[in-house]
Design an enzyme around this catalytic site. Structure first.
Site, PDB file in Angstrom:
ATOM      1  N   HIS A 267      41.131  43.573  34.160  1.00 55.03           N
ATOM      2  CA  HIS A 267      40.641  42.904  35.379  1.00 55.03           C
ATOM      3  C   HIS A 267      39.519  43.727  36.016  1.00 55.03           C
ATOM      4  O   HIS A 267      38.465  43.198  36.364  1.00 55.03           O
ATOM      5  CB  HIS A 267      41.810  42.705  36.353  1.00 55.03           C
ATOM      6  CG  HIS A 267      41.374  42.298  37.724  1.00 55.03           C
ATOM      7  ND1 HIS A 267      41.309  40.994  38.138  1.00 55.03           N
ATOM      8  CD2 HIS A 267      40.937  43.036  38.773  1.00 55.03           C
ATOM      9  CE1 HIS A 267      40.857  40.942  39.385  1.00 55.03           C
ATOM     10  NE2 HIS A 267      40.635  42.171  39.793  1.00 55.03           N
ATOM     11  N   GLU A 268      39.745  45.025  36.125  1.00 53.16           N
ATOM     12  CA  GLU A 268      38.725  45.898  36.720  1.00 53.16           C
ATOM     13  C   GLU A 268      37.439  45.899  35.885  1.00 53.16           C
ATOM     14  O   GLU A 268      36.341  45.894  36.428  1.00 53.16           O
ATOM     15  CB  GLU A 268      39.239  47.330  36.873  1.00 53.16           C
ATOM     16  CG  GLU A 268      40.423  47.472  37.826  1.00 53.16           C
ATOM     17  CD  GLU A 268      40.087  47.077  39.258  1.00 53.16           C
ATOM     18  OE1 GLU A 268      38.912  47.182  39.647  1.00 53.16           O
ATOM     19  OE2 GLU A 268      40.990  46.624  39.966  1.00 53.16           O
ATOM     20  N   HIS A 271      35.206  43.051  36.644  1.00 48.75           N
ATOM     21  CA  HIS A 271      34.280  43.225  37.778  1.00 48.75           C
ATOM     22  C   HIS A 271      32.967  43.846  37.319  1.00 48.75           C
ATOM     23  O   HIS A 271      31.905  43.500  37.810  1.00 48.75           O
ATOM     24  CB  HIS A 271      34.909  44.110  38.854  1.00 48.75           C
ATOM     25  CG  HIS A 271      35.927  43.405  39.689  1.00 48.75           C
ATOM     26  ND1 HIS A 271      35.676  42.210  40.316  1.00 48.75           N
ATOM     27  CD2 HIS A 271      37.212  43.723  39.996  1.00 48.75           C
ATOM     28  CE1 HIS A 271      36.753  41.827  40.976  1.00 48.75           C
ATOM     29  NE2 HIS A 271      37.702  42.723  40.791  1.00 48.75           N
ATOM     30  N   GLU A 345      37.191  37.835  42.278  1.00 47.25           N
ATOM     31  CA  GLU A 345      38.545  38.118  41.793  1.00 47.25           C
ATOM     32  C   GLU A 345      38.971  37.108  40.724  1.00 47.25           C
ATOM     33  O   GLU A 345      39.541  37.482  39.702  1.00 47.25           O
ATOM     34  CB  GLU A 345      39.557  38.125  42.942  1.00 47.25           C
ATOM     35  CG  GLU A 345      39.378  39.271  43.935  1.00 47.25           C
ATOM     36  CD  GLU A 345      39.331  40.638  43.271  1.00 47.25           C
ATOM     37  OE1 GLU A 345      40.021  40.846  42.254  1.00 47.25           O
ATOM     38  OE2 GLU A 345      38.579  41.497  43.763  1.00 47.25           O
TER      39      GLU A 345
HETATM   40 ZN   LIG Z   1      39.658  42.726  41.538  1.00 47.13          ZN
END
Ligand SMILES: [Zn+2]
Length: 403
Positions: A267-268, A271, A345
């Protein structure tokens, strides 16, 4: 504007407390098999306690703002420093730093209460008095070392470079922020936390192979002693270019298994891959430029000073007044920033779902909601206004659809 933004904040805080309280009795359907009623109620109590406590500093800030401006606080401070008749730039630095110091002292009771009473009551606090005091000293010293040269340059530019000062100042401030992002992971963060490379083993192998799969290079994967301050878990990336670090809180490593940890990291990485960091920087640099242009205009009009209780116009006072009253006006833009952040997100979640398995990210998030006592039932309007992350049920539903 002050009245409007204060009433709006109070209204939102009231909505959040009543919404969370009214959903306290039952765990939402989609979490019923994963979160116990006891954990759900702890999250509800923690959320409402934090929001209720937040009202006190809200009133306090309004009163302080009025005392500093219309009440003559800044005027008094300014005249006091001026009476020493030192160099004009150092006068500016002295006024701004004294103001910052006094404000920090006035805020101290709230951070003491929040750390040692509120967080303590819910079992999250790990900060000792010694760490708390050391943090204040280190933070102040670091603030001084960094802010004095920056303030000197900015005030000098404001006074010496004529009509275009705000463009030069913008270049300096932008350069300074980039420099800070560059030095933060290797020089600043270690002042406050101990960094240790993640130990060799299955976890490291999994992470390294994920990074290779995504074509991501960093200059290290570290574990920090987040448990020194709080039992809340977290992970982050910092730095840019080759100076990137992946940082896990030791508390997070205790909460998640390898599958879940890999999903959180994916997930990171999302980004980064979706360029959220760069987009965020572009937004921040653009708003700084707009802000400086407005300040350049306000600085020249007399009512800006007199209507805020200052008798003697000066560059540093314009800068100080501007930063002091700005939040009253920017509050209205908060929802836009939240929308941008929540969109990011979702994109990062989608990336993680591609790279690993969405079910592991769901497991990880549910575990984090539980361990951090995050509410599963935020008020929709409160959440739309403030939340940088989608509300738990929405986020999980999105992920489940991708599993
Ligand atoms: Zn995030």
């Amino acid at each position: 504007m002050l009245a409007v933004s204060t009433l709006m904040r109070l209204y939102l805080s009231h909505r959040q407390v009543s919404y969370v309280s009214s959903h306290r009795a039952k765990v939402p359907e989609s979490f019923a098999d994963k979160i116990s009623l006891e954990d759900h109620q702890k999250a509800a109590d923690y959320t409402t306690a934090k929001v209720r406590f937040g009202r006190l500093p809200l009133f306090y800030e309004v009163i302080l703002l009025l005392i500093w401006t219309l009440g003559g606080g800044l005027e008094w401070l300014n005249q006091f420093v001026l009476s020493y008749e030192i160099d004009p730039i150092f006068t500016g630095i002295a006024v701004i730093l004294s103001f910052t110091f006094i404000s920090a002292m006035l805020d101290l009771p709230f951070s003491i209460y929040s750390t040692f009473v509120l967080e303590e009551k819910f079992g999250f606090n790990r900060t000792t008095i010694k760490t708390f005091i050391a943090d204040i000293f280190k933070g102040s010293l670091l603030g001084l070392v960094l802010s004095v040269p920056l303030l000197y340059v900015v005030l000098w530019l404001m006074q010496q470079t004529g009509e275009q000062w705000w463009i030069y100042t913008w270049l300096v401030i932008s350069g300074f922020s980039l420099f800070m992002m560059w030095v933060y992971p290797t020089w600043i963060a270690p002042i406050f936390n101990k960094f240790e490379p993640l130990e060799e083993g299955e976890t490291l192998n999994r992470i390294t192979s994920l990074l290779e799969r995504c074509g991501f290079s960093s200059n290290g994967i570290f574990v920090i002693d987040g448990s020194k301050r709080s039992s809340h878990g977290n992970a982050y990336f910092s730095g840019f270019g080759r100076n990137k670090r992946i940082v896990f809180f030791d508390t997070l490593l205790k909460m998640l298994n390898d599958d879940e940890l890999e999903a959180v990291l994916a997930h990171e990485l999302g980004h980064f891959k979706k360029k959220h960091i760069i987009k965020g920087m572009v937004i921040s640099f653009t708003t700084t430029l707009v802000g400086l242009a407005i300040l350049a205009w306000l600085m020249k009009v007399e009512w800006f000073y007199t209507s805020l209780g200052i008798s003697q116009p000066s560059t540093y006072m314009a800068l100080l007044l501007f930063t002091l009253i700005l939040p009253v006006f920017t509050f209205a833009f908060q929802p836009l920033l939240s929308i941008f952040s929540r969109k990011n997100e979702f994109e990062a979640d989608a990336f993680a779902a591609q790279q690993t398995d969405a079910k592991y990210l769901v497991q990880a998030l549910v575990g984090l909601y539980r361990e951090n006592a995050s509410t599963l039932t935020p008020d929709p309007l409160y959440s739309a206004f403030y939340d940088s992350h989608p509300p738990a049920p929405v986020r999980i539903a999105h992920l489940n659809a991708q599993a």
